[in-house]
Motif scaffolding. Structure first.
Motif, PDB file in Angstrom:
ATOM      1  N   VAL A 209     -11.754  66.454  -8.770  1.00 13.74           N
ATOM      2  CA  VAL A 209     -10.539  66.648  -7.982  1.00 13.74           C
ATOM      3  C   VAL A 209     -10.884  66.758  -6.498  1.00 13.74           C
ATOM      4  CG1 VAL A 209      -8.592  68.187  -7.571  1.00 13.74           C
ATOM      5  CG2 VAL A 209      -9.310  67.702  -9.901  1.00 13.74           C
ATOM      6  N   THR A 212     -11.308  63.156  -5.249  1.00 13.31           N
ATOM      7  CA  THR A 212     -10.084  62.362  -5.144  1.00 13.31           C
ATOM      8  C   THR A 212      -9.074  62.951  -4.165  1.00 13.31           C
ATOM      9  OG1 THR A 212      -9.210  63.517  -7.095  1.00 13.31           O
ATOM     10  CG2 THR A 212     -10.327  61.414  -7.460  1.00 13.31           C
ATOM     11  N   ASN A 213      -8.881  64.280  -4.222  1.00  7.46           N
ATOM     12  CA  ASN A 213      -7.878  64.876  -3.338  1.00  7.46           C
ATOM     13  C   ASN A 213      -8.290  64.813  -1.877  1.00  7.46           C
ATOM     14  OD1 ASN A 213      -6.414  65.434  -5.608  1.00  7.46           O
ATOM     15  ND2 ASN A 213      -6.220  67.620  -5.239  1.00  7.46           N
ATOM     16  N   ARG A 217      -6.218  62.952   0.980  1.00  8.37           N
ATOM     17  CA  ARG A 217      -5.735  63.685   2.154  1.00  8.37           C
ATOM     18  C   ARG A 217      -6.265  63.082   3.449  1.00  8.37           C
ATOM     19  NH1 ARG A 217      -2.931  64.882   4.996  1.00  8.37           N
ATOM     20  NH2 ARG A 217      -2.144  66.851   5.802  1.00  8.37           N
ATOM     21  N   GLY A 298       1.292  62.464  -6.831  1.00  2.00           N
ATOM     22  CA  GLY A 298       1.091  63.860  -6.460  1.00  2.00           C
ATOM     23  C   GLY A 298       1.413  64.813  -7.599  1.00  2.00           C
ATOM     24  N   ALA A 301      -1.782  64.405  -9.811  1.00  2.00           N
ATOM     25  CA  ALA A 301      -3.103  64.568  -9.198  1.00  2.00           C
ATOM     26  C   ALA A 301      -3.320  65.965  -8.643  1.00  2.00           C
ATOM     27  CB  ALA A 301      -3.285  63.531  -8.088  1.00  2.00           C
ATOM     28  N   MET A 302      -2.311  66.523  -7.978  1.00  2.00           N
ATOM     29  CA  MET A 302      -2.510  67.792  -7.284  1.00  2.00           C
ATOM     30  C   MET A 302      -2.706  68.994  -8.229  1.00  2.00           C
ATOM     31  SD  MET A 302      -2.682  66.699  -4.312  1.00  2.00           S
ATOM     32  CE  MET A 302      -2.302  65.151  -3.495  1.00  2.00           C
ATOM     33  N   TYR A 305      -6.638  70.586 -10.173  1.00  2.00           N
ATOM     34  CA  TYR A 305      -7.567  71.668  -9.815  1.00  2.00           C
ATOM     35  C   TYR A 305      -7.201  72.959 -10.542  1.00  2.00           C
ATOM     36  CZ  TYR A 305     -10.054  75.162  -7.047  1.00  2.00           C
ATOM     37  OH  TYR A 305     -10.847  76.214  -6.659  1.00  2.00           O
ATOM     38  N   THR A 359      -9.943  56.067  -6.593  1.00  2.00           N
ATOM     39  CA  THR A 359      -9.365  57.264  -7.208  1.00  2.00           C
ATOM     40  C   THR A 359      -9.222  57.084  -8.716  1.00  2.00           C
ATOM     41  OG1 THR A 359      -8.167  57.776  -5.168  1.00  2.00           O
ATOM     42  CG2 THR A 359      -7.346  58.777  -7.191  1.00  2.00           C
TER      43      THR A 359
END
Length: 414
Positions: A209, A212-213, A217, A298, A301-302, A305, A359
């Protein structure tokens, strides 16, 4: 509500800082592209930022112990504000990398001080409310501040002055709103090897994560700009992706408390991978379609974590919540250091859509790891699962703020 009143200045300062940091991340990508910096150069700046962030997480407790909360906060805010102005005064990729390293260090320190202060001031009965408000401040300020870019303009000096003003103004509520000087938090014990043994899947998930995050960002503004979006569309693209994660995180967490957590993690990762590929093969250059798909991206994916962290906490023994989550924050940072440069190198050679190919590839590897771990280890029984908690990736001490009484007193996990 009276017990919450002393925390209001800190929450105001947090909103200003979170907004300024989010604004800076997007602006540097946009302005760097305008200045002719390559995608790989912008990605390298992201790598320097997260390297500085990791160093700040490790060093700030010692700074607080040496000079106290207010002085440490003031010094770091002053450096961050000055560094923001230097970005526009010295437009050079090497200087920007150095300034991003310093900025990452400063913001890690500022968030750590802020969250340690909130933790010391929040009564147990108010802790859930403080967390909820803090998360709303985070999402509202980060997404709202993005739209200062089209209002002020990405070119010229003004937008950098606005960022510097925001960082400087965060000093006002901190300096005037609270006369206390809380005891600095104890150093968080960092035993990465032990945490990896407790939950290899959770640790690997946080690394994935982080990769990718951080890439999203740092480089999503570059992707949006390169497919022809206007400045307003670029900040909208970034904002809806962040907002999507906030909307769906707790429904996914609710499901993961009731099902095998790894199954929810597997489904969510698969969805994030498929939506990444949809951005590559379906979205094209249409802004509206990109907005819809990145919002869905989002959503999946978000929260990965927090889901990975929840799985790790399911495997932990009583009283290890802070230990586990501090280590996971560092694993995330390790991934975040490598993600932007690796993704930007792919974009440099294969075009903007390579960001989401990269990603999707990382998510595919994570899916394989999840499936493997599900074969070699049985799931955690429902009665031994910890409650899902949405975690911010702002500092290693956030776990202290998020920890509830029952998190440290629950049954030992099998």
């Amino acid at each position: 509500m009276s017990s919450m009143r002393p925390l209001i200045p800190l929450l105001i300062a947090a909103g200003i800082l979170l907004g300024g940091n989010g604004l800076q991340s997007t602006l540097i990508a946009l302005r760097g592209a305008q200045e002719g910096f390559s995608a790989s150069t912008i990605g390298l700046m992201g790598t320097f930022y997260f390297a500085g962030f990791l160093l700040g997480c490790l060093a700030v407790t010692h700074i607080m112990k040496a000079v106290g909360h207010v002085r440490a906060f003031s010094a770091l805010a002053a450096i961050a504000s000055a560094g923001t102005l230097l970005l526009v005064l010295v437009v050079d990729p090497v200087m920007w990398c150095v300034l991003r390293l310093a900025g990452g260090f400063c913001f890690a320190g500022l968030f750590t001080i802020m969250e340690a202060w909130l933790n010391s001031g929040a009564a147990n009965k108010d802790r859930a409310r403080v967390l909820a408000i803090y998360r709303m401040v985070d999402i509202g300020s980060v997404t709202g501040a993005q739209f200062l870019i089209p209002i002020v303009g990405a070119g010229g000096f003004a937008i950098f002055a606005v960022m510097s003003i925001m960082i400087t103004l965060s000093l006002v509520p901190v300096s005037l709103g609270d006369r206390s000087n809380p005891t600095p938090p104890e150093d968080v014990k960092l035993d990465l090897a032990r945490v990896w043994r407790i939950s290899p899947l959770g640790c690997f998930g946080c690394i994935a994560v982080g990769v990718t995050n951080s890439a999203f960002r740092t480089l999503s503004p570059v992707y949006a700009e390169q497919i022809g979006m206007s400045v307003t569309d670029v900040v909208t693209f970034v904002s809806v992706g962040i907002f999507g994660g906030a909307i769906i995180q707790y429904p996914l967490g609710y499901l993961s408390d009731r099902w095998d957590r790894r199954s929810v993690l597997l489904i969510t990762t698969c969805c994030a991978m498929l939506v990444s590929l949809a951005l590559v093969f379906w979205a094209g250059s249409d802004p509206s379609l990109n907005f819809v798909i990145v919002f869905i991206f989002g959503c999946f994916a978000m929260p990965l974590y927090s889901l990975s962290a929840a799985h790790s906490n399911d495997r932990a023994d009583k009283g290890e919540f802070v230990l586990i989550n501090a280590a996971l924050m560092l694993f995330y940072s390790f991934g975040a250091i490598g993600g932007p440069f690796a993704a930007s190198t792919a974009m440099q050679y294969f075009g903007p859509s390579a960001l989401f190919v990269f990603t999707a590839t990382v998510y595919a590897i994570f899916v394989v790891v999840i499936l493997y771990r599900m074969q070699v280890r049985s799931g955690v029984p429902a009665g031994h699962r910890s409650r899902f908690i949405g975690l911010l990736r702002t500092s290693t001490v956030f776990a202290r703020l998020a920890k509830r009484n029952d998190d440290s007193d629950g049954p030992a996990k099998q």
